[in-house]
Design an enzyme around this catalytic site. Structure first.
Site, PDB file in Angstrom:
ATOM      1  N   ASN A 119      22.994  52.617  -1.762  1.00 56.36           N
ATOM      2  CA  ASN A 119      21.810  53.480  -1.942  1.00 56.36           C
ATOM      3  C   ASN A 119      22.025  54.466  -3.088  1.00 56.36           C
ATOM      4  O   ASN A 119      21.123  54.695  -3.896  1.00 56.36           O
ATOM      5  CB  ASN A 119      21.528  54.279  -0.663  1.00 56.36           C
ATOM      6  CG  ASN A 119      21.165  53.384   0.494  1.00 56.36           C
ATOM      7  OD1 ASN A 119      21.009  52.180   0.314  1.00 56.36           O
ATOM      8  ND2 ASN A 119      21.036  53.964   1.683  1.00 56.36           N
ATOM      9  N   THR A 164     -19.704  58.059 -31.753  1.00 58.29           N
ATOM     10  CA  THR A 164     -19.730  58.480 -30.343  1.00 58.29           C
ATOM     11  C   THR A 164     -20.680  57.486 -29.697  1.00 58.29           C
ATOM     12  O   THR A 164     -21.655  57.050 -30.341  1.00 58.29           O
ATOM     13  CB  THR A 164     -20.260  59.924 -30.161  1.00 58.29           C
ATOM     14  OG1 THR A 164     -21.579  59.995 -30.679  1.00 58.29           O
ATOM     15  CG2 THR A 164     -19.383  60.962 -30.855  1.00 58.29           C
ATOM     16  N   HIS A 165     -20.401  57.085 -28.476  1.00 60.94           N
ATOM     17  CA  HIS A 165     -21.196  56.052 -27.779  1.00 60.94           C
ATOM     18  C   HIS A 165     -21.251  54.754 -28.580  1.00 60.94           C
ATOM     19  O   HIS A 165     -22.214  54.003 -28.484  1.00 60.94           O
ATOM     20  CB  HIS A 165     -22.628  56.534 -27.509  1.00 60.94           C
ATOM     21  CG  HIS A 165     -22.696  57.909 -26.925  1.00 60.94           C
ATOM     22  ND1 HIS A 165     -22.691  58.149 -25.568  1.00 60.94           N
ATOM     23  CD2 HIS A 165     -22.741  59.140 -27.512  1.00 60.94           C
ATOM     24  CE1 HIS A 165     -22.745  59.452 -25.345  1.00 60.94           C
ATOM     25  NE2 HIS A 165     -22.764  60.077 -26.515  1.00 60.94           N
ATOM     26  N   SER A 286      -8.336  28.920 -34.033  1.00 61.15           N
ATOM     27  CA  SER A 286      -8.891  28.206 -32.886  1.00 61.15           C
ATOM     28  C   SER A 286      -8.551  26.733 -33.029  1.00 61.15           C
ATOM     29  O   SER A 286      -8.511  26.200 -34.137  1.00 61.15           O
ATOM     30  CB  SER A 286     -10.404  28.393 -32.854  1.00 61.15           C
ATOM     31  OG  SER A 286     -11.009  27.351 -32.131  1.00 61.15           O
ATOM     32  N   LYS A 292     -12.127  30.181 -37.400  1.00 58.78           N
ATOM     33  CA  LYS A 292     -11.788  31.360 -36.607  1.00 58.78           C
ATOM     34  C   LYS A 292     -10.513  32.065 -37.070  1.00 58.78           C
ATOM     35  O   LYS A 292      -9.538  31.435 -37.453  1.00 58.78           O
ATOM     36  CB  LYS A 292     -11.605  30.973 -35.123  1.00 58.78           C
ATOM     37  CG  LYS A 292     -12.858  30.573 -34.403  1.00 58.78           C
ATOM     38  CD  LYS A 292     -13.878  31.700 -34.256  1.00 58.78           C
ATOM     39  CE  LYS A 292     -13.411  32.823 -33.356  1.00 58.78           C
ATOM     40  NZ  LYS A 292     -13.366  32.392 -31.942  1.00 58.78           N
ATOM     41  N   ASN A 294      -8.553  35.126 -35.206  1.00 59.38           N
ATOM     42  CA  ASN A 294      -8.644  35.960 -34.007  1.00 59.38           C
ATOM     43  C   ASN A 294      -7.571  37.051 -33.976  1.00 59.38           C
ATOM     44  O   ASN A 294      -6.467  36.849 -34.477  1.00 59.38           O
ATOM     45  CB  ASN A 294      -8.498  35.101 -32.748  1.00 59.38           C
ATOM     46  CG  ASN A 294      -9.563  34.020 -32.666  1.00 59.38           C
ATOM     47  OD1 ASN A 294     -10.676  34.200 -33.166  1.00 59.38           O
ATOM     48  ND2 ASN A 294      -9.215  32.896 -32.058  1.00 59.38           N
ATOM     49  N   GLU A 299      -5.618  41.846 -28.576  1.00 57.81           N
ATOM     50  CA  GLU A 299      -6.190  41.493 -27.272  1.00 57.81           C
ATOM     51  C   GLU A 299      -5.116  41.460 -26.192  1.00 57.81           C
ATOM     52  O   GLU A 299      -5.335  41.891 -25.053  1.00 57.81           O
ATOM     53  CB  GLU A 299      -6.883  40.128 -27.348  1.00 57.81           C
ATOM     54  CG  GLU A 299      -8.165  40.176 -28.170  1.00 57.81           C
ATOM     55  CD  GLU A 299      -8.747  38.793 -28.454  1.00 57.81           C
ATOM     56  OE1 GLU A 299      -8.391  37.823 -27.756  1.00 57.81           O
ATOM     57  OE2 GLU A 299      -9.550  38.687 -29.397  1.00 57.81           O
ATOM     58  N   TYR A 326      16.314  55.850   3.200  1.00 58.85           N
ATOM     59  CA  TYR A 326      16.212  54.561   2.506  1.00 58.85           C
ATOM     60  C   TYR A 326      15.547  53.505   3.386  1.00 58.85           C
ATOM     61  O   TYR A 326      15.770  53.457   4.604  1.00 58.85           O
ATOM     62  CB  TYR A 326      17.608  54.062   2.082  1.00 58.85           C
ATOM     63  CG  TYR A 326      17.553  52.719   1.374  1.00 58.85           C
ATOM     64  CD1 TYR A 326      17.268  52.655   0.012  1.00 58.85           C
ATOM     65  CD2 TYR A 326      17.750  51.531   2.064  1.00 58.85           C
ATOM     66  CE1 TYR A 326      17.185  51.436  -0.649  1.00 58.85           C
ATOM     67  CE2 TYR A 326      17.675  50.310   1.414  1.00 58.85           C
ATOM     68  CZ  TYR A 326      17.384  50.269   0.053  1.00 58.85           C
ATOM     69  OH  TYR A 326      17.298  49.054  -0.589  1.00 58.85           O
ATOM     70  N   GLN A 331      13.649  48.202  -2.592  1.00 59.55           N
ATOM     71  CA  GLN A 331      14.211  47.230  -3.532  1.00 59.55           C
ATOM     72  C   GLN A 331      13.094  46.628  -4.401  1.00 59.55           C
ATOM     73  O   GLN A 331      13.349  46.169  -5.517  1.00 59.55           O
ATOM     74  CB  GLN A 331      14.917  46.123  -2.745  1.00 59.55           C
ATOM     75  CG  GLN A 331      15.475  45.011  -3.597  1.00 59.55           C
ATOM     76  CD  GLN A 331      16.338  44.077  -2.776  1.00 59.55           C
ATOM     77  OE1 GLN A 331      17.420  44.452  -2.333  1.00 59.55           O
ATOM     78  NE2 GLN A 331      15.858  42.867  -2.535  1.00 59.55           N
ATOM     79  N   LYS A 334      11.958  47.503  -8.433  1.00 59.68           N
ATOM     80  CA  LYS A 334      12.447  47.071  -9.738  1.00 59.68           C
ATOM     81  C   LYS A 334      11.507  46.124 -10.498  1.00 59.68           C
ATOM     82  O   LYS A 334      11.328  46.299 -11.706  1.00 59.68           O
ATOM     83  CB  LYS A 334      13.859  46.520  -9.618  1.00 59.68           C
ATOM     84  CG  LYS A 334      14.871  47.687  -9.560  1.00 59.68           C
ATOM     85  CD  LYS A 334      16.254  47.299  -9.149  1.00 59.68           C
ATOM     86  CE  LYS A 334      16.426  47.115  -7.682  1.00 59.68           C
ATOM     87  NZ  LYS A 334      16.122  48.311  -6.843  1.00 59.68           N
TER      88      LYS A 334
HETATM   89  N1  ARG Z   1      19.384  46.053  -3.588  1.00 58.24           N
HETATM   90  C1  ARG Z   1      19.156  47.280  -2.921  1.00 58.24           C
HETATM   91  C2  ARG Z   1      17.976  48.008  -3.551  1.00 58.24           C
HETATM   92  O1  ARG Z   1      17.651  47.726  -4.638  1.00 58.24           O
HETATM   93  C3  ARG Z   1      20.358  48.155  -3.027  1.00 58.24           C
HETATM   94  C4  ARG Z   1      20.473  49.147  -1.916  1.00 58.24           C
HETATM   95  C5  ARG Z   1      20.799  48.424  -0.650  1.00 58.24           C
HETATM   96  N2  ARG Z   1      20.950  49.331   0.411  1.00 58.24           N
HETATM   97  C6  ARG Z   1      20.869  48.948   1.693  1.00 58.24           C
HETATM   98  N3  ARG Z   1      21.011  49.864   2.571  1.00 58.24           N
HETATM   99  N4  ARG Z   1      20.629  47.698   2.046  1.00 58.24           N
HETATM  100  O2  ARG Z   1      17.368  48.846  -2.962  1.00 58.24           O
END
Ligand code: ARG
Length: 468
Positions: A119, A164-165, A286, A292, A294, A299, A326, A331, A334
């Site tokens: 953690n 504007t607009h 295109s 074309k 583009n 975009e 926690y 997790q 990420k």
């Molecule tokens: N892979 C876990 C995460 O990204 C790491 C922490 C894990 N902790 C636990 N108590 N299982 O959160």
């Protein structure tokens, strides 16, 4: 134990409490190695700081610390050279590294985890990751701002319509337009600087969430990692993901700015506007319509904005309603973090190059702005200068515009006799006000689009950019 369940004989960090191995599918479902391997450098850096401190405090011997640090440094090299087996069965990047350490240096590797938890590791890794990502993003934004500055500097003679607009409003210098975006990206940089103050804390030594009975020196690990300080509260240190939310919010605002800018590039490169031309190297064609050209890059920047907003909603929703401290839900922070960081960084970088690869159609803008109705505000302000209350000036000018439109003429082409039928104060000096050049030149207020004000803005930004 079946071959796959044996996980090539690598034990999960918490396996000893259980008599049955973790179910294969459950393990696959919970593994984050595929995503969090991107934190390997941060994780190794964090471990080296922690072990250095453990050695200094006598929690492990100096020799053990040296041995573990050398092992970790080797492992970083192995990662850099693509030599690490990213085995998803090892659950997460922290375990991949600790497992490899054990393979290299034997049981002493187990001492790396004294007084810490995954953690603390994941919270600290994320902060280190944010540190380097914020610095990359800031430098990409600075590069973009340098391009905008250069454009503004070299196009001071180009007048275009301000809208504007999405209706033609008043003539402005195109430099003023570029500088408006420069200001927005400057605030984006400031926002990153500001949120970094809250990222700037180490979470190492929270020891899961309640602290440790070992004599950890958390100030030392914080300073070894370049953080301003460690946490004040160990439970807070590992429980919150507000810095990720703040970072993705800042990314969302950057993307919103880019997306609006991209929208202008798309419109302005169209046949209808034709204010600018994209270089061939930044245009797509295109597969069916040979003519074309583009603006796909603009975009895609606009499209990726939706993706980053989604990342923000993603992390906000993950965190909502989690009991302290926690929870494994976290997790899932990420994927949105990495996605927002990459999408934003890639977008800023490519957008900078896109702008460098556009050419303004100076002649067309000159021809279009010359006798346009967007000069009408000049008449209203001219009347104000002749002591007519603005409300009346606006009404009189409205009637003049209607007359011009009905007679299919332009404001500079109308005779003085006709002007006088609308207001007796109008004299022949009205014509001097009725060019795009005089429209911008006549602006006197601070921060306006007048050439003098634009020059002042440029000078300010030149000094600012030279500091970054
Ligand atoms: N892979 C876990 C995460 O990204 C790491 C922490 C894990 N902790 C636990 N108590 N299982 O959160």
């Amino acid at each position: 134990m079946s071959e796959s369940k044996a996980s090539k004989n690598k034990e999960l960090l918490w396996q000893s409490r259980f008599s049955e191995p973790f179910d294969e599918e459950a393990l696959k479902f919970s593994s984050s190695v595929e995503v969090d391997w991107q934190l390997y450098k941060d994780d190794i850096q964090g471990s080296i700081a922690h072990v250095t401190m453990l050695g200094e405090e006598g929690i492990i011997s100096e020799e053990e610390a040296t041995q573990i640090i050398a092992g970790l440094q080797d492992i970083e090299q192995e990662f850099d050279n693509g030599k690490i087996d990213l085995d998803w069965r090892l659950e997460d990047i922290h375990t991949v590294i600790e497992n490899r350490l054990k393979e290299k240096i034997g049981d002493v590797a187990g001492k790396v985890h004294s007084g810490r938890s995954r953690n603390d590791q994941v919270a600290t890794d994320t902060r280190l990751y944010l540190h380097r990502t914020i610095s990359d993003l800031k430098s990409a934004l600075n590069d973009l701002n340098q391009t905008l500055y250069n454009r503004a500097e070299s196009h001071q003679d180009v007048i275009m319509f301000g809208y504007t607009h999405l209706q033609r409003a008043q003539p402005i210098l195109i430099s003023h337009y570029y500088l408006a975006y420069l200001e927005m990206f400057l605030r984006d940089i400031e926002r990153l600087d500001d949120l970094y103050k809250r990222v700037n804390r180490s979470a190492l030594g929270a020891a899961a969430f309640a602290g440790s009975s070992l004599p950890l020196n958390i100030n030392r690990t914080a300073s070894l990692l370049g953080f301003e300080s460690p946490f004040r509260n160990s439970t807070d240190a590992i429980s919150d993901r507000d810095i990720i939310i703040e970072f993705i919010s800042a990314c969302s605002i950057i993307m919103m700015h880019l997306s609006r800018f991209a929208e202008d590039v798309i419109l302005w490169s169209s046949e209808e506007f034709k204010y600018l031309q994209l270089s061939d190297s930044f245009s797509t064609g295109s597969s069916i319509m040979p003519q074309k050209k583009n603006a796909d890059i603009a975009e895609l920047v606009r499209g990726k904005t939706g993706r980053v907003y989604g990342d923000l909603m993603n992390i906000l929703t993950i965190m909502k309603g989690l009991p302290l401290s926690y929870n494994r839900d976290m997790q899932e922070d990420k994927p949105p973090l990495f996605d927002a960081a990459k999408s934003t960084l890639d977008s800023v970088r490519i957008f900078n190059r896109l702008i460098q690869n556009t050419t303004i159609n100076r002649e067309r803008l000159k021809a279009l702005t010359e006798k346009d109705m967007s000069l009408a505000t000049e008449i209203a302000e001219y009347l104000v200068e002749k002591n007519i209350p603005f409300r009346d000036a606006h009404r009189i000018t409205g009637k003049i515009v209607t007359y011009a439109l009905e007679h299919q003429t332009s404001l500079p082409d109308m005779s003085l006799d006709v002007y006088k039928t609308f207001s007796s104060v109008i004299e022949s000096d009205i014509y001097a006000a009725l060019t795009p050049e005089s429209s911008v030149n006549r602006k006197k207020s601070q921060g306006s689009t007048s050439p003098a004000s634009v020059k002042q803005q440029l000078a300010w930004h030149k000094a600012k950019l030279s500091q970054s």
